[in-house]
Design a protein around this motif. Structure first.
Motif, PDB file in Angstrom:
ATOM      1  N   ASN A  63      82.292  71.984  78.182  1.00  0.00           N
ATOM      2  CA  ASN A  63      83.427  72.652  77.771  1.00  0.00           C
ATOM      3  C   ASN A  63      84.355  72.211  76.702  1.00  0.00           C
ATOM      4  N   LYS A  64      84.676  70.741  76.958  1.00  0.00           N
ATOM      5  CA  LYS A  64      85.541  70.157  76.120  1.00  0.00           C
ATOM      6  C   LYS A  64      84.940  70.141  74.422  1.00  0.00           C
ATOM      7  N   THR A  65      83.876  69.818  74.364  1.00  0.00           N
ATOM      8  CA  THR A  65      83.285  69.698  73.014  1.00  0.00           C
ATOM      9  C   THR A  65      82.791  71.061  72.542  1.00  0.00           C
ATOM     10  N   TRP A  66      82.255  71.900  73.268  1.00  0.00           N
ATOM     11  CA  TRP A  66      81.569  72.989  72.642  1.00  0.00           C
ATOM     12  C   TRP A  66      82.237  74.257  72.747  1.00  0.00           C
ATOM     13  N   THR A  67      82.650  74.534  74.157  1.00  0.00           N
ATOM     14  CA  THR A  67      83.272  75.701  74.333  1.00  0.00           C
ATOM     15  C   THR A  67      84.750  75.932  73.708  1.00  0.00           C
ATOM     16  N   PHE A  68      85.656  74.924  74.110  1.00  0.00           N
ATOM     17  CA  PHE A  68      86.994  74.805  73.449  1.00  0.00           C
ATOM     18  C   PHE A  68      87.224  73.939  72.269  1.00  0.00           C
ATOM     19  N   ARG A  69      86.372  73.209  71.902  1.00  0.00           N
ATOM     20  CA  ARG A  69      86.301  72.131  70.813  1.00  0.00           C
ATOM     21  C   ARG A  69      87.872  71.412  71.004  1.00  0.00           C
ATOM     22  N   ALA A  70      88.063  70.837  71.968  1.00  0.00           N
ATOM     23  CA  ALA A  70      89.489  70.485  72.334  1.00  0.00           C
ATOM     24  C   ALA A  70      89.620  69.231  71.722  1.00  0.00           C
ATOM     25  N   THR A  71      90.795  68.839  71.280  1.00  0.00           N
ATOM     26  CA  THR A  71      91.144  67.575  70.564  1.00  0.00           C
ATOM     27  C   THR A  71      91.940  66.556  71.530  1.00  0.00           C
ATOM     28  N   ASP A  72      91.979  66.949  72.918  1.00  0.00           N
ATOM     29  CA  ASP A  72      92.965  66.495  73.673  1.00  0.00           C
ATOM     30  C   ASP A  72      92.267  65.034  74.034  1.00  0.00           C
TER      31      ASP A  72
END
Length: 137
Positions: A63-72
């Motif tokens: 979810n961090k990398t693919w769904t939301f592409r989060a930079t946190d």
């Protein structure tokens, strides 16, 4: 121009929800397979806990990398993710308790609690766990 930007943002949101659901299905399959394997060697409650934990770890990274592409960065997003999962679990258990107390069976109460827990998880991930979402989905 505004209509195009509005449509593009809406379609990004739909893609994000679709990806979230795909990861949910994948994680459910992973957790179930691991439960089957672990339950051959340890008791079913421990097997369930370990398989659920493995599903959560997989869910976090996908979810961090693919769904939301989060930079946190750092440990805080992971702690937030765990908190959202625990709250979602608690919410689901509460929903199931209420629904069964109104006479719904255990299977239907589980099924009817899913939309609430999935929505709560998505919103928690999107707006709290992964606050710094990339501009491209």
């Amino acid at each position: 121009m505004y209509d195009f930007l509005h449509y593009a943002r809406a379609s990004d949101g739909l893609r994000r929800v679709f990806r979230f659901c795909c990861i949910g299905v994948l994680n459910t399959g992973i957790a179930f397979c691991l439960y089957i394997i672990f339950s051959e060697f340890i008791n079913r409650y421990a097997a369930n806990a370990f398989s659920w934990g493995a599903g959560c770890v997989c869910s976090y990274f996908l979810n961090k990398t693919w769904t939301f592409r989060a930079t946190d960065k750092g440990f805080l997003p992971m702690l937030r993710f765990a908190a959202v999962n625990l709250c979602s679990l608690g919410l689901g258990l509460m929903m199931m308790y209420l629904l069964t107390s109104f006479g719904l069976g255990r299977i239907l109460s589980y099924i009817f609690s899913l939309p609430v827990t999935v929505t709560a998880s998505y919103l928690g991930y999107r707006f709290w766990s992964f606050k710094h979402v990339g501009s491209r989905v």
